[in-house]
Design a protein around this motif. Structure first.
Motif, mmCIF file in Angstrom:
data_model
loop_
_atom_site.group_PDB
_atom_site.id
_atom_site.type_symbol
_atom_site.label_atom_id
_atom_site.label_comp_id
_atom_site.label_asym_id
_atom_site.label_seq_id
_atom_site.Cartn_x
_atom_site.Cartn_y
_atom_site.Cartn_z
ATOM 1 N N LEU A 264 17.624 34.819 56.290
ATOM 2 C CA LEU A 264 17.453 33.381 56.476
ATOM 3 C C LEU A 264 17.435 33.015 57.949
ATOM 4 O O LEU A 264 18.306 33.437 58.709
ATOM 5 C CB LEU A 264 18.597 32.621 55.782
ATOM 6 C CG LEU A 264 18.667 31.105 56.031
ATOM 7 C CD1 LEU A 264 17.484 30.391 55.387
ATOM 8 C CD2 LEU A 264 19.987 30.534 55.491
ATOM 9 N N PHE A 265 16.444 32.202 58.324
ATOM 10 C CA PHE A 265 16.402 31.568 59.636
ATOM 11 C C PHE A 265 16.713 30.095 59.429
ATOM 12 O O PHE A 265 15.970 29.386 58.751
ATOM 13 C CB PHE A 265 15.018 31.716 60.279
ATOM 14 C CG PHE A 265 14.679 33.113 60.719
ATOM 15 C CD1 PHE A 265 14.859 33.507 62.043
ATOM 16 C CD2 PHE A 265 14.171 34.038 59.811
ATOM 17 C CE1 PHE A 265 14.535 34.791 62.456
ATOM 18 C CE2 PHE A 265 13.857 35.329 60.209
ATOM 19 C CZ PHE A 265 14.033 35.711 61.536
ATOM 20 N N PHE A 266 17.837 29.651 60.008
ATOM 21 C CA PHE A 266 18.233 28.244 59.875
ATOM 22 C C PHE A 266 18.449 27.650 61.260
ATOM 23 O O PHE A 266 18.955 28.321 62.162
ATOM 24 C CB PHE A 266 19.531 28.113 59.062
ATOM 25 C CG PHE A 266 20.107 26.719 59.083
ATOM 26 C CD1 PHE A 266 19.486 25.685 58.403
ATOM 27 C CD2 PHE A 266 21.264 26.426 59.813
ATOM 28 C CE1 PHE A 266 19.995 24.388 58.442
ATOM 29 C CE2 PHE A 266 21.785 25.142 59.858
ATOM 30 C CZ PHE A 266 21.142 24.127 59.166
ATOM 31 N N GLY A 267 18.092 26.395 61.426
ATOM 32 C CA GLY A 267 18.289 25.731 62.702
ATOM 33 C C GLY A 267 18.606 24.261 62.536
ATOM 34 O O GLY A 267 18.242 23.642 61.537
ATOM 35 N N ASP A 293 19.941 34.361 60.928
ATOM 36 C CA ASP A 293 19.588 34.044 62.317
ATOM 37 C C ASP A 293 19.633 32.543 62.497
ATOM 38 O O ASP A 293 19.018 31.794 61.717
ATOM 39 C CB ASP A 293 18.206 34.599 62.654
ATOM 40 C CG ASP A 293 18.266 36.051 63.088
ATOM 41 O OD1 ASP A 293 18.380 36.292 64.293
ATOM 42 O OD2 ASP A 293 18.229 36.937 62.203
ATOM 43 N N LEU A 294 20.344 32.084 63.543
ATOM 44 C CA LEU A 294 20.594 30.663 63.742
ATOM 45 C C LEU A 294 19.970 30.165 65.037
ATOM 46 O O LEU A 294 19.964 30.867 66.044
ATOM 47 C CB LEU A 294 22.101 30.402 63.778
ATOM 48 C CG LEU A 294 22.870 30.845 62.528
ATOM 49 C CD1 LEU A 294 24.368 30.780 62.781
ATOM 50 C CD2 LEU A 294 22.492 29.975 61.332
ATOM 51 N N ARG A 309 13.737 32.398 67.421
ATOM 52 C CA ARG A 309 14.512 33.475 66.795
ATOM 53 C C ARG A 309 13.582 34.461 66.087
ATOM 54 O O ARG A 309 13.839 35.675 66.092
ATOM 55 C CB ARG A 309 15.530 32.896 65.807
ATOM 56 C CG ARG A 309 16.607 32.027 66.430
ATOM 57 C CD ARG A 309 17.371 32.762 67.510
ATOM 58 N NE ARG A 309 18.532 32.002 67.973
ATOM 59 C CZ ARG A 309 19.059 32.126 69.163
ATOM 60 N NH1 ARG A 309 18.538 32.974 70.056
ATOM 61 N NH2 ARG A 309 20.119 31.421 69.512
ATOM 62 N N MET A 310 12.521 33.964 65.509
ATOM 63 C CA MET A 310 11.534 34.859 64.890
ATOM 64 C C MET A 310 10.932 35.799 65.934
ATOM 65 O O MET A 310 10.772 36.993 65.689
ATOM 66 C CB MET A 310 10.424 34.037 64.226
ATOM 67 C CG MET A 310 10.849 33.269 62.981
ATOM 68 S SD MET A 310 9.528 32.161 62.417
ATOM 69 C CE MET A 310 8.223 33.331 61.997
ATOM 70 N N ARG A 311 10.607 35.247 67.101
ATOM 71 C CA ARG A 311 10.002 36.046 68.174
ATOM 72 C C ARG A 311 10.945 37.172 68.595
ATOM 73 O O ARG A 311 10.506 38.304 68.816
ATOM 74 C CB ARG A 311 9.675 35.155 69.365
ATOM 75 C CG ARG A 311 8.859 35.827 70.467
ATOM 76 C CD ARG A 311 8.537 34.808 71.555
ATOM 77 N NE ARG A 311 7.907 33.612 70.980
ATOM 78 C CZ ARG A 311 7.866 32.427 71.579
ATOM 79 N NH1 ARG A 311 8.434 32.261 72.769
ATOM 80 N NH2 ARG A 311 7.276 31.402 71.000
ATOM 81 N N GLU A 312 12.238 36.842 68.664
ATOM 82 C CA GLU A 312 13.226 37.855 69.037
ATOM 83 C C GLU A 312 13.311 38.988 68.013
ATOM 84 O O GLU A 312 13.655 40.124 68.359
ATOM 85 C CB GLU A 312 14.612 37.207 69.185
ATOM 86 C CG GLU A 312 14.724 36.232 70.342
ATOM 87 C CD GLU A 312 16.013 35.412 70.298
ATOM 88 O OE1 GLU A 312 16.215 34.578 71.200
ATOM 89 O OE2 GLU A 312 16.805 35.601 69.339
#
Length: 377
Positions: A264-267, A293-294, A309-312
């Protein structure tokens, strides 16, 4: 979910909990609605449709603006009669219709004539819905105080409020008698007057706990279903209230003991005040059930969003996709979803060693094979 596309029932509002902390610039709430006595079923990815009621203060302002009392009897679109006040409670007062503008033009308002001219569709759209400049029904009436319209004329120029759909934020396997929602209250100011999102503020402020309302569960499985195979990896990108369906996805996988990996990517803006469901998410992370990933955009000098965060994690995202992962995006259509798609194409190019054209073909294939699904608004 049952075979029906739409299941209508009456739900009881049992929980209305503020999730945002002190100092947050947002008001985001967790709602729980009881399904007790309703023979309805839902799956993660489905939506709940609600019929909101206008803010009574706005209704009274509209009544006063046309010089009425609110007690006048009017006929509604379905042929029934009620008071003007009751009728306006469920009319769309946020978006003026073309008919309302035509009504004012017919009464001699020259300033509105250009909006109706052929070729001026964009100007009309800007007047009705332009960011920071939109006019609502009260704006139209108050801008022309010398023009008198009757309650019947006003009703004839309005449309009924449409239901609002919200992604379910729970799994029925974990919560058999409830459906949960994650909703931010929409509030903004135009020309010095605060405007309210009709349904979000109705949920937060005007639907009392313990009372029931008519609603429906909407089957969304054709375009936003979880992977059919519980061993399929899932990548979920859901900042803000876009987190809602992914809480449901994760609860479902937990309930059935699914073996597929979950990422999960959350922001949001600030971790301290807007990390929704922090306890639940971090517990899943500690247990190895969830990779998390936050991106809290305002917690450092340079803003960081989910696409950063996706790029990282480009190499790992590519590896998951090559391993058959399904990728889901939920949230803001205009900016976030477009930024995420651009980053996804970049990841396919860089980590996957593809050309621009090949990257687009790869993404199109993901979309056609239902491995790239979006629920954006």
């Amino acid at each position: 979910m049952a075979a029906e596309h739409k299941q209508v029932f009456r739900g009881r509002h049992v929980t209305n909990r503020l999730l945002t902390g002190p100092g947050s610039g947002k008001i985001t709430r967790h709602h729980e609605i009881s399904l007790e006595g309703a023979p309805v079923t839902y799956l993660p990815g489905d939506a709940l449709g609600l019929y909101p009621i206008n803010d009574p203060a706005l209704v009274e302002q509209v009544i006063e603006a046309i010089g009425a009392t609110g007690d006048e009897t009017v006929e509604t679109a379905d042929g029934t009669t009620c008071t003007l006040r009751d009728a306006l409670a469920i009319q769309n007062l946020n978006t003026p219709t073309r008919r309302l503008i035509e009504l004012y033009v017919s009464k001699g308002v020259k300033a509105l004539e250009p909006l109706l001219e052929k070729g001026n569709a964009e100007q009309l759209k800007l007047y009705i819905s332009g960011k920071d400049v939109a006019h609502d029904v009260l704006d139209v009436i108050q801008s022309h105080p010398d023009v008198r319209i009757t309650p019947a004329e006003l009703m004839g120029a309005l449309r009924r409020l449409l239901p609002r759909l919200y992604s379910v934020a729970s799994s029925q396997k974990l919560h058999p008698d409830q459906v949960h929602l994650l909703v931010v209250s929409v509030r903004y100011t135009i020309r010095g007057r605060e405007r309210l999102g009709v349904c979000s503020t109705w949920l937060a402020e005007r639907w009392p706990l313990g009372t029931t309302a008519e609603m429906y569960l909407q089957n969304q499985q054709r375009h936003f279903a979880m992977p059919a195979d519980p061993s399929t990896p899932m990548i979920m990108i859901g900042p803000g209230t876009g987190l809602a369906p992914f809480r449901a996805f994760l609860q479902e996988r937990q309930a059935i003991g699914a073996t597929g990996r979950n990422w999960l990517f959350f922001g949001e803006q600030h971790r301290a005040t807007e990390f929704f469901y922090e306890e639940e998410l971090t517990a899943w992370e500690r247990d190895g059930f969830l990779r998390l990933d936050l991106a809290f955009s305002r917690d450092q000098a340079q803003k960081i969003y989910v696409q950063h965060r996706m790029r990282e994690q480009a190499r790992d995202i590519w590896a998951w996709l090559e391993d058959g992962a399904e990728l889901f995006v939920c949230g803001d259509k205009e900016r976030m979803a477009a930024d995420v798609e651009r980053e996804l194409l970049s990841i396919i190019r860089t980590a996957g060693g593809r050309t621009e054209e090949q990257a687009r073909e790869y993404l199109d294939t993901l979309r056609k094979t239902k491995r790239y699904k979006r629920d954006v608004y």
